[in-house]
Design a protein around this motif. Structure first.
Motif, short mmCIF file in Angstrom:
data_model
loop_
_atom_site.label_atom_id
_atom_site.label_comp_id
_atom_site.label_asym_id
_atom_site.label_seq_id
_atom_site.Cartn_x
_atom_site.Cartn_y
_atom_site.Cartn_z
N SER A 20 8.66 -17.24 5.78
CA SER A 20 9.86 -16.39 5.83
C SER A 20 10.20 -15.97 4.42
CB SER A 20 11.04 -17.18 6.42
OG SER A 20 11.40 -18.23 5.55
N ARG A 21 11.03 -14.92 4.35
CA ARG A 21 11.55 -14.52 3.04
C ARG A 21 12.97 -15.05 2.94
NH1 ARG A 21 8.46 -9.35 3.67
NH2 ARG A 21 6.83 -9.56 2.09
N LEU A 22 13.35 -15.43 1.75
CA LEU A 22 14.72 -15.93 1.56
C LEU A 22 15.52 -14.92 0.76
CD1 LEU A 22 15.17 -19.63 0.39
CD2 LEU A 22 15.71 -18.61 2.58
N LYS A 81 -0.63 -15.80 -3.58
CA LYS A 81 -1.24 -15.09 -2.46
C LYS A 81 -0.59 -13.73 -2.32
CE LYS A 81 2.09 -14.43 0.08
NZ LYS A 81 2.63 -13.34 0.73
N THR A 82 -1.30 -12.75 -1.95
CA THR A 82 -0.76 -11.48 -1.46
C THR A 82 -1.92 -10.54 -1.20
OG1 THR A 82 0.48 -9.48 -1.96
CG2 THR A 82 -0.26 -10.72 -3.85
N ILE A 83 -1.82 -9.80 -0.12
CA ILE A 83 -2.87 -8.82 0.14
C ILE A 83 -2.82 -7.71 -0.91
CG2 ILE A 83 -2.96 -9.26 2.63
CD1 ILE A 83 -1.54 -6.49 2.95
N ASP A 84 -1.68 -7.58 -1.61
CA ASP A 84 -1.52 -6.47 -2.56
C ASP A 84 -2.31 -6.65 -3.86
OD1 ASP A 84 0.24 -5.43 -0.75
OD2 ASP A 84 2.04 -6.10 -1.80
N ASN A 85 -2.72 -7.87 -4.15
CA ASN A 85 -3.45 -8.19 -5.39
C ASN A 85 -2.67 -7.80 -6.65
OD1 ASN A 85 -5.78 -9.29 -6.67
ND2 ASN A 85 -6.54 -7.23 -7.10
N VAL A 127 -1.88 2.88 3.81
CA VAL A 127 -2.18 1.45 3.68
C VAL A 127 -1.03 0.77 2.93
CG1 VAL A 127 -4.68 1.81 3.71
CG2 VAL A 127 -3.48 1.75 1.50
N MET A 128 -1.04 -0.56 2.93
CA MET A 128 0.05 -1.29 2.26
C MET A 128 -0.07 -1.19 0.74
SD MET A 128 1.00 -4.59 4.57
CE MET A 128 2.15 -4.40 5.92
N GLY A 129 1.00 -1.51 0.06
CA GLY A 129 1.03 -1.44 -1.40
C GLY A 129 2.28 -0.70 -1.84
N ARG A 130 3.32 -1.47 -2.12
CA ARG A 130 4.60 -0.84 -2.48
C ARG A 130 4.57 -0.28 -3.88
NH1 ARG A 130 7.09 -6.00 -0.98
NH2 ARG A 130 8.02 -5.87 1.07
N HIS A 131 4.19 -1.15 -4.82
CA HIS A 131 4.24 -0.74 -6.23
C HIS A 131 2.87 -0.74 -6.87
CE1 HIS A 131 8.51 -1.05 -5.78
NE2 HIS A 131 8.37 -2.29 -5.35
N ALA A 184 -1.27 4.98 -0.37
CA ALA A 184 -0.50 3.73 -0.42
C ALA A 184 0.92 3.99 0.06
CB ALA A 184 -0.48 3.19 -1.85
N GLU A 185 1.52 3.00 0.73
CA GLU A 185 2.87 3.22 1.27
C GLU A 185 3.89 3.55 0.18
OE1 GLU A 185 4.45 -0.41 3.04
OE2 GLU A 185 3.44 -1.61 1.52
N GLY A 186 3.61 3.12 -1.05
CA GLY A 186 4.54 3.38 -2.14
C GLY A 186 4.20 4.64 -2.93
N GLY A 235 -0.45 -0.48 8.54
CA GLY A 235 0.58 -1.51 8.59
C GLY A 235 0.06 -2.94 8.60
N HIS A 236 0.64 -3.75 9.49
CA HIS A 236 0.36 -5.19 9.47
C HIS A 236 -1.00 -5.56 10.01
CE1 HIS A 236 4.67 -4.92 8.82
NE2 HIS A 236 4.56 -6.08 8.21
N VAL A 237 -1.73 -4.59 10.56
CA VAL A 237 -3.12 -4.86 10.97
C VAL A 237 -3.89 -5.39 9.76
CG1 VAL A 237 -5.27 -3.75 11.70
CG2 VAL A 237 -3.12 -3.12 12.79
N GLN A 238 -3.53 -4.86 8.58
CA GLN A 238 -4.23 -5.27 7.34
C GLN A 238 -4.00 -6.74 6.99
OE1 GLN A 238 -3.43 -1.84 4.28
NE2 GLN A 238 -1.97 -1.71 5.95
N ARG A 239 -2.91 -7.31 7.51
CA ARG A 239 -2.55 -8.67 7.15
C ARG A 239 -2.95 -9.70 8.20
NH1 ARG A 239 3.49 -8.41 5.06
NH2 ARG A 239 3.78 -9.92 6.73
N GLY A 240 -3.32 -9.19 9.40
CA GLY A 240 -3.60 -10.13 10.49
C GLY A 240 -5.07 -10.49 10.57
#
Ligand code: F6P
Length: 341
Positions: free
Chosen positions: A71-73, A124-128, A168-172, A221-223, A271-276
């Motif tokens: 979860s995120r806090l 960890k992060t798929i974003d590297n 694809v994912m990648g905000r920044h 990229a999404e960002g 989206g989240h297909v990349q993370r699953g």
């Protein structure tokens, strides 16, 4: 030794491989006890945890997601976590805490470490996008998923003479877009690091069609964002975790291209297909090595650090160094793929 482990932030393929590796090294080699907090730092705050023995981690190496939950806090709860953490660690009798997570998780890890807690981070992060480590596990899997998707989209795009805009994912940080776009031979790549001009993309697609190549695949990229004044588009607000909400550049760009080109352009949001799903062999190995080294560091009393891949070696680097800045795509990496920018 009693070791606590938790997974926080967005999940990614390889988290279970780290958990398994921590348990194998700690329990089987050192005779430690390992407990896993549920749902990230929330489990630490609420006292929700379970013992992880060898049976508990059997068969999870290839499984995506995290058996512990994540979860995120919110920032306030994070501060609360830091204030109460020392008492909680004492209450649970923990000698070392291994939080596995991305930038937010490692920032929290650093805060815990700064108040004197024995913390060893695992990035960890798929974003590297974590500086101080050459790679994070999950990235290779995400790039593979995105590459395969674009390979598939090329054949249907060609059949229907369409433009496919794949978000694809990648905000920044545009690492996933850069590497999957290169691997799939995308005809255009748009990254958060460099504003794009939709006019250039229109020109590129028109030139392709004129050469008889009557389709195109763009990887965005999404960002990613258009240069000022080139297209009516704005990213969204900041969410409760301090993250920018994105409005769907893939969809906006597909509509813009369709309007300007007078040709069909379809948005495909991965989206989240990349993370699953299951991690690649590369990610399983990196995750397993990180887990092993985290336990070794805990036994050496080397706290306030995180595991990092440097070249082919795993090194322990200060948490402080890891979270000071995001690792974005540098200009020379864009230059290498210049023909598609
Ligand atoms: O940070 C990893 C990541 O997958 C980003 O690439 C993406 O922008 C974000 O998480 C999505 O977060 P959520 O799962 O909360 O939608």
């Amino acid at each position: 030794m009693r070791i606590g482990v938790l997974t926080a932030g967005g999940d990614c393929p390889g988290l279970n491989a780290v958990i398994r590796s921590v348990v194998h090294r700690a329990v089987a080699h050192y005779g430690d006890e390992v407990i896993g907090f549920e749902d990230g730092y929330a489990g630490l705050l609420d006292g929700r945890y379970r013992t992880l023995d060898l049976d508990a981690v059997s068969g999870i190496l290839a499984r995506g997601g995290t058996i512990l939950g994540s979860s995120r806090l919110q920032r306030d709860r994070l501060r609360e976590a830091c204030e109460g953490a020392e008492d909680e660690m004492r209450e649970f009798g923990i000698d070392a805490l291994i939080p596995i997570g991305g930038e937010g998780t490692l920032t929290a890890a650093r805060m815990l470490s700064d108040v004197g807690l024995p913390v060893v981070g695992v990035p960890k992060t798929i974003d590297n996008d974590i500086s101080s480590t050459d790679r994070t596990f999950g990235f290779d899997t995400a790039v593979g998923v995105a590459t395969e998707a674009m390979d598939r989209l090329k054949t249907t795009a060609e059949s229907h003479q369409r433009v496919m805009v794949v978000e694809v994912m990648g905000r920044h940080a545009g690492w996933i877009a850069l590497e999957s776009g290169m691997a799939a031979g995308a005809h255009g790549i748009c990254l958060p690091e460099r504003a794009f001009d939709p006019g250039d993309l229109v020109k590129m697609v028109e030139e392709r069609f004129a050469r008889g190549k009557k389709f195109a695949v763009l990887c965005v990229a999404e960002g990613a964002h258009p240069a000022e004044g080139t297209m009516d588009y704005g990213h969204g607000e900041i969410d409760q975790f301090g993250h920018e909400r994105f409005q769907g550049i893939g969809t906006a760009l597909a509509y813009e291209l369709e309007r300007r080109l007078g040709k069909e352009a379809k948005p495909v949001i991965l989206g989240h297909v990349q993370r699953g799903g299951t991690p690649t062999a590369y990610d399983r190995v990196l995750a397993t090595r990180f887990g092993w080294h985290a336990v070794e560091a805990a036994h050496r009393g080397e706290f306030g650090r995180m595991t990092a891949l440097r070249g082919t070696e795993i090194e322990m680097v200060p948490l402080a160094e890891a979270v000071t800045e995001l690792k974005t795509v540098p200009k020379d990496r864009m230059d290498e793929a210049e023909s598609v920018f």
